[in-house]
Design an enzyme around this catalytic site. Structure first.
Site, short mmCIF file in Angstrom:
data_model
loop_
_atom_site.label_atom_id
_atom_site.label_comp_id
_atom_site.label_asym_id
_atom_site.label_seq_id
_atom_site.Cartn_x
_atom_site.Cartn_y
_atom_site.Cartn_z
N HIS A 2 0.84 -1.20 0.00
CA HIS A 2 0.00 0.00 0.00
C HIS A 2 0.87 1.25 0.00
O HIS A 2 0.67 2.18 -0.78
CB HIS A 2 -0.90 -0.03 1.24
CG HIS A 2 -1.63 1.25 1.52
ND1 HIS A 2 -2.99 1.39 1.31
CD2 HIS A 2 -1.22 2.45 2.02
CE1 HIS A 2 -3.37 2.60 1.66
NE2 HIS A 2 -2.30 3.28 2.10
N GLU A 3 1.87 1.27 0.90
CA GLU A 3 2.74 2.44 0.98
C GLU A 3 3.58 2.60 -0.28
O GLU A 3 3.78 3.72 -0.77
CB GLU A 3 3.62 2.37 2.22
CG GLU A 3 2.86 2.35 3.54
CD GLU A 3 1.86 3.49 3.70
OE1 GLU A 3 2.00 4.52 3.01
OE2 GLU A 3 0.93 3.35 4.51
N GLU B 25 -5.97 7.01 -1.47
CA GLU B 25 -5.87 5.84 -0.60
C GLU B 25 -6.45 4.60 -1.26
O GLU B 25 -5.96 3.48 -1.04
CB GLU B 25 -6.57 6.11 0.73
CG GLU B 25 -5.91 7.19 1.57
CD GLU B 25 -4.48 6.84 1.99
OE1 GLU B 25 -4.17 5.64 2.12
OE2 GLU B 25 -3.69 7.78 2.19
N ASP C 43 -4.65 1.16 -1.78
CA ASP C 43 -5.23 -0.10 -1.29
C ASP C 43 -5.25 -1.15 -2.39
O ASP C 43 -4.89 -2.31 -2.18
CB ASP C 43 -6.66 0.13 -0.79
CG ASP C 43 -6.72 0.56 0.66
OD1 ASP C 43 -5.69 0.48 1.35
OD2 ASP C 43 -7.81 0.99 1.10
N HIS D 255 1.64 4.29 -2.94
CA HIS D 255 1.47 5.74 -2.84
C HIS D 255 2.48 6.49 -3.71
O HIS D 255 2.26 7.65 -4.05
CB HIS D 255 1.58 6.20 -1.39
CG HIS D 255 0.29 6.15 -0.65
ND1 HIS D 255 -0.88 6.71 -1.14
CD2 HIS D 255 -0.03 5.62 0.57
CE1 HIS D 255 -1.85 6.52 -0.27
NE2 HIS D 255 -1.37 5.86 0.77
#
Length: 653
Positions: free
Chosen positions: A501-502, A561, A565, A505
């Protein structure tokens, strides 16, 4: 600026309406969490429980016990910086002294506020108002230049509003009206504790609300702020001064920085283009009252127990908490707030350790390699864009557990105990000033890329596009996210998805605009970025308007987000499938368990208005629906509630 740029994994509220469990084929989230939701109780001093919050409570419980031990046996504290945190903790806990002192510690603040009797006084004192942290119709912060992250710039931002977001002021927003009534009642009661009559308090609070109302139409709402690259609006200092000549920025800012900046960044130009509308003789009484009310409300948490309870009324109403934190929790949270990296380093060293840190760092590198392999096989990007993306992945800095080296500013944070005449409020004001001066001093220094965005005892994780770094604090690295006792599929459904997930980003709708060095620059071909935008629009559409907690999800607010995800879950799946003990059901069950949350009605409404994360149950369900492997794992068909036609499944990374 940093707070808006950190793309954290955390967010969303649990489904408070869940009363029944469900078949996994009809509702993954409820099948995993429905029984739990029936009996789960939200702590009286918190707005939610489950998932992240449970781990938060566990960490806090451990640290409360440790701080109690430090207070009883200060000789056991090995780090002198931690000793200062414990001193602050003791000072905050001394309610006998706090109650005896009453409002006297606020005398210095009141004197400065009362000395401002005109805009001329305001301008004459402006540099001191800035250095002392007195509220103004603007805020200042030093952060990396988003287009050249080797250097720092001054960012000039708007003031905060009374209500949580601009949307709360809409005529049809009943929640906003109720909250403003709570704030009004609280503010009037607080002013009377400072010896203002009921009539004076009513007038002052009414005028403060009038100044707040002047700000509202000039600032952005949370959806607009979610595209944080639009907050980068560089001005030469000379051009900035032309926006609001009524405010003596020309004298105050060089005095504060120790030099005249060539360039500044204005986060919301529309506000500053209209600042002159606020800074008028007719509006000064409104500003004066706004200043007084805000300053007095800002002291309440650090004076008597009565004021601590009273001054927290509005904050609890926003989140729906029934009670204020206990005095012990309040005192710990204050100490932790000012010495966060110090406390986080202690937590990491004692409850995480270097072996686990190395293991998780290895997992991060594994996930980066998975991402690179997926990019290499990507069929909708050109080779030029893929090469740039892989370069960015190669340059990501990984920070796991806790920092080995603390920032030098912590050496300057000294607490004066009660035995030496210290009181809580004035200690905090002194600490704030040290931190403020440290921040302003950064404008003359190169950007410190070693800084940690989150302390080791925080249950969260984040990616910062301006640093191209990922931070995984020690506190999140425990079950259900990560445990040596969980299967590889469970760990990939937990911490694996968080890690990816990070990483995702770096390639969400905001992060995609930053290069491998963290500079905001376009490294995409026109065709590739158009294809990317088409896919993000599909995800906006997928979430937009989904009913939740009596309202609807704003797809534009939560897009960054959701992109992360989706990418995180997809890449974690790829990694899990490489393991010999693959168990797809365990993978998705743990993914759903991670988002287990139960929240108050008020907190759900707040998150839907301002949070860039989708609600937890939707993060669990909708992203699973986008994965073909979910249908394979549970034999989901067109007759089932979780079925989403293949053509409607959104996959970006």
């Amino acid at each position: 600026m940093t707070a808006t740029k950190l793309r954290a994994v955390r967010g969303g509220a649990g489904d408070t309406t869940a009363a029944e469990s469900a078949r996994v084929q009809d509702n993954l989230y409820l099948s995993v969490n429905g029984e739990w939701a029936k009996t789960a109780e939200i702590p009286a001093d918190r707005p939610r429980t489950g998932g992240f919050s449970d781990l938060d409570e566990g960490v806090e419980k451990q640290m409360l016990a440790d701080f109690a031990g430090f207070r009883a046996h200060p000789e056991t504290i090995k780090n002198p910086l931690l000793s200062e945190a414990v001193k602050l903790n003791e000072l905050a806990l001394d309610f006998q002294k706090r109650d005896a002192d009453g409002v006297k510690p606020a005398a210095t603040i009141l004197a400065q506020v009362k000395s401002i009797k005109s805009w001329a006084d305001f301008n004459q004192q402006l540099s001191q108002l800035i250095l002392n942290g007195i509220v103004k119709p603007f805020t200042l912060d030093v952060q990396p230049d988003m287009k050249n992250t080797a250097v720092n710039l001054l960012y000039i931002d708007v003031p905060g509003l009374i209500l949580p977001d601009k949307t709360y002021y809409a005529a049809d927003n009943e929640n906003g009206k109720q909250l403003l009534a709570v704030w009004t009642q609280m503010a009037e009661a607080v002013l009377q504790k400072f010896a203002y009559s009921a009539a004076e308090a009513t007038k002052l609070v009414d005028q403060a609300k009038q100044f707040d109302a002047l700000i509202v139409p000039l600032v952005k709402n949370s959806e607009e702020l979610a595209d944080y690259t639009k907050q980068y609006n560089p001005y030469t200092f000379a051009d900035f001064l032309k926006l609001a000549p009524e405010v003596d920025f020309a004298t105050a800012i060089p005095a504060v920085l120790g030099e005249t900046p060539e360039k500044v960044v204005v986060t919301q130009p529309h506000y500053f283009e209209n600042l002159s509308q606020l800074v008028t003789a007719a509006n000064f009484p409104f500003y004066q009252s706004w200043l007084l009310v805000n300053e007095l409300l800002g002291t309440t948490g650090f004076l008597t127990e009565e004021l601590r309870q009273l001054g927290g009324t509005y904050g609890r109403a926003i989140g729906g908490q029934k009670e204020a934190p206990t005095q012990e929790k309040h005192a710990y949270r204050l100490a932790n707030g000012y010495f966060d990296d110090v406390v986080g380093q202690y937590y990491g060293e004692h409850y995480f350790g270097d072996a686990a840190r190395q293991d998780v760092a290895k997992m991060v590198k594994t996930m980066i390699n998975v991402y690179k392999n997926r990019l290499a096989k990507n069929n909708w990007l050109s080779q030029a864009t893929k090469d740039k993306a892989i370069l960015k992945l190669n340059m990501i800095e990984i920070k796991v557990g806790y920092p080995d080296k603390l920032q030098p500013v912590y050496q300057q944070l000294k607490v004066t105990p009660a035995t030496e005449g210290g009181d809580l409020l004035n200690n905090l004001l002194a600490l704030d000033k040290v931190l403020r001066l440290n921040n302003f001093a950064k404008v003359k220094k190169p950007v410190d890329r070693s800084r940690w965005a989150m302390p080791g005892n925080l249950v969260n994780a984040c990616y910062d596009p301006s640093f191209n770094d990922i931070t995984f604090p020690a506190a999140i690295l425990q079950a259900p996210f990560y445990s040596l006792e969980q299967s590889s599929s469970q760990n990939y459904g937990g911490i694996g998805a968080v890690i990816a997930h990070e990483i995702s980003h770096a390639f969400d709708n905001n992060g995609a605009k930053f290069d491998e060095k963290g500079n905001m620059t376009n490294w995409w071909t026109k065709e590739d970025y158009s294809a990317f935008e088409k896919r993000t629009q599909a995800m906006i559409k997928e979430f937009d308007g989904i009913p939740y907690a009596g309202a609807k999800v704003n797809g534009k607010l939560v897009i960054s987000e959701n992109v992360a995800d989706g990418g995180g879950l997809s890449c974690a799946l790829s990694a899990a499938k490489e393991e010999a003990d693959l168990d797809l059901q365990a993978f998705f069950i743990n993914w759903a368990m991670v988002w287990r949350l139960k929240a108050t009605k008020a907190f759900n409404q707040l998150l839907l208005s301002i949070d860039v994360h989708a609600p937890g149950p939707l993060r669990a369900n909708v992203q699973a629906q986008n994965m073909d492997e979910f249908y394979e794992a549970f034999n989901v068909t067109g007759k089932d509630g979780m079925w989403l036609a293949p053509a409607d499944r959104v996959n970006i990374w």
